[in-house]
Design a protein around this motif. Structure first.
Motif, PDB file in Angstrom:
ATOM      1  N   ARG A   4       0.838  -1.208   0.000  1.00  0.00           N
ATOM      2  CA  ARG A   4       0.000   0.000   0.000  1.00  0.00           C
ATOM      3  C   ARG A   4       0.870   1.255   0.000  1.00  0.00           C
ATOM      4  NH1 ARG A   4      -3.161  -3.125   3.592  1.00  0.00           N
ATOM      5  NH2 ARG A   4      -2.268  -2.056   5.406  1.00  0.00           N
ATOM      6  N   ARG A   5       1.951   1.227   0.790  1.00  0.00           N
ATOM      7  CA  ARG A   5       2.863   2.372   0.829  1.00  0.00           C
ATOM      8  C   ARG A   5       3.495   2.613  -0.536  1.00  0.00           C
ATOM      9  NH1 ARG A   5       4.803   0.411   5.882  1.00  0.00           N
ATOM     10  NH2 ARG A   5       6.640  -0.412   4.813  1.00  0.00           N
TER      11      ARG A   5
ATOM     12  N   THR B 103       0.956   4.083  -2.958  1.00  0.00           N
ATOM     13  CA  THR B 103       0.719   5.498  -2.677  1.00  0.00           C
ATOM     14  C   THR B 103       1.883   6.353  -3.158  1.00  0.00           C
ATOM     15  OG1 THR B 103      -0.623   4.969  -0.736  1.00  0.00           O
ATOM     16  CG2 THR B 103       0.300   7.189  -0.852  1.00  0.00           C
ATOM     17  N   ARG B 104       3.086   5.871  -2.889  1.00  0.00           N
ATOM     18  CA  ARG B 104       4.279   6.618  -3.316  1.00  0.00           C
ATOM     19  C   ARG B 104       4.321   6.749  -4.837  1.00  0.00           C
ATOM     20  NH1 ARG B 104       9.739   6.170  -4.675  1.00  0.00           N
ATOM     21  NH2 ARG B 104      11.094   7.615  -3.539  1.00  0.00           N
TER      22      ARG B 104
ATOM     23  N   SER C 207      -1.627  15.910  -4.483  1.00  0.00           N
ATOM     24  CA  SER C 207      -2.364  14.989  -3.610  1.00  0.00           C
ATOM     25  C   SER C 207      -3.735  14.655  -4.203  1.00  0.00           C
ATOM     26  CB  SER C 207      -2.529  15.607  -2.217  1.00  0.00           C
ATOM     27  OG  SER C 207      -1.270  15.817  -1.615  1.00  0.00           O
TER      28      SER C 207
ATOM     29  N   VAL D  13      -4.860  10.941  -2.657  1.00  0.00           N
ATOM     30  CA  VAL D  13      -4.422  10.689  -1.277  1.00  0.00           C
ATOM     31  C   VAL D  13      -4.600  11.972  -0.461  1.00  0.00           C
ATOM     32  CG1 VAL D  13      -2.738   8.972  -2.035  1.00  0.00           C
ATOM     33  CG2 VAL D  13      -2.005  11.338  -1.686  1.00  0.00           C
TER      34      VAL D  13
ATOM     35  N   ALA E  83      -1.118  11.853   4.157  1.00  0.00           N
ATOM     36  CA  ALA E  83      -0.455  10.700   3.530  1.00  0.00           C
ATOM     37  C   ALA E  83       0.703  11.165   2.651  1.00  0.00           C
ATOM     38  CB  ALA E  83      -1.458   9.912   2.706  1.00  0.00           C
ATOM     39  N   GLN E  84       0.505  12.282   1.958  1.00  0.00           N
ATOM     40  CA  GLN E  84       1.579  12.826   1.114  1.00  0.00           C
ATOM     41  C   GLN E  84       2.779  13.214   1.974  1.00  0.00           C
ATOM     42  OE1 GLN E  84       2.034  16.689   0.969  1.00  0.00           O
ATOM     43  NE2 GLN E  84       4.054  15.978   0.322  1.00  0.00           N
TER      44      GLN E  84
ATOM     45  N   HIS F  65       5.210  10.530   3.099  1.00  0.00           N
ATOM     46  CA  HIS F  65       6.184  10.050   2.110  1.00  0.00           C
ATOM     47  C   HIS F  65       7.223  11.111   1.754  1.00  0.00           C
ATOM     48  CE1 HIS F  65       4.283   6.169   1.048  1.00  0.00           C
ATOM     49  NE2 HIS F  65       3.159   6.787   1.374  1.00  0.00           N
TER      50      HIS F  65
END
Length: 201
Positions: free
Chosen positions: A13-14, A17-18, A43, A48, A52-53, A56
């Motif tokens: 998931r990470r 998202t990245r 974003s 996201v 969350a942004q 990272h």
């Protein structure tokens, strides 16, 4: 009988998202330019939250350079795949110049120009962009070494690579400013002819 795994791990998931953030950054840079590419815009495109942004990438400069590095790594992988199928000899080097132009003249060039221009007056961006730019040059040099093989001395391979990179960067900028495609093709052919002539000597 095994059951197919349907749930993604936290690491997956990470990574997803990245990757979404990096792709969204590139698309925003190309479509909007650096000044209008805000973290909020990125974003939203990535789907996201701002939190969350920030998990990272803590700064806009860090996100921008990571996106450029991400795009470049993808393009280098594609170039390596294409180069591996080329036959050895001078035609391999000429085709390598074509591949370099194809890589630099598209999305990479547009995004990179936006960041290089912004970095002139943004010390934070310039500081994080320089290592990425150097890595780009080193990876391109490795591709040139593989294409040239043992046909040219090391110093000459590096010189040809630097000349080729600066040529395609200039031609990419010319294309962005509306220059003629026929003239660019003629200049690329002229440069390939000079490289082949040097190999023949």
């Amino acid at each position: 009988m095994t059951t197919a795994r349907t749930h993604r791990t936290q690491r997956e998931r990470r990574e997803q998202t990245r990757e979404a953030l990096l792709d969204a950054t590139i698309s925003a840079l190309v479509e909007l330019g650096y000044a209008r590419t805000t973290v909020q815009e990125i974003s939203a495109r990535a789907g996201v939250s701002r939190g969350a942004q920030q998990h990272h990438f803590t700064t806009k400069a860090e996100l921008m350079t990571a996106a450029l590095e991400h795009l470049f790594a993808r393009l280098i992988g594609e170039m390596r795949t294409m180069a591996a199928s080329l036959p050895p000899g001078p035609s391999r080097v000429a085709r390598g110049i074509d591949l370099l132009w194809e890589a630099y003249s598209g999305t990479l060039s547009t995004a990179a120009v936006e960041l290089w221009v912004a970095a002139r007056t943004d010390p934070e961006l310039r500081a994080v962009l320089r290592p990425v730019d150097r890595a780009l040059g080193h990876a391109t040099l490795e591709l040139y070494r593989e294409a040239a093989g043992a046909e040219l001395p090391e110093a000459e391979v590096e010189t040809l690579m630097l000349l080729s990179v600066n040529l395609v960067r200039g031609l990419a900028l010319d294309a962005m400013m509306g220059g003629g495609a026929e003239r660019r093709a003629r200049l690329l052919d002229e440069w390939k002819g000079q490289v082949l002539a040097r190999l023949a000597r």
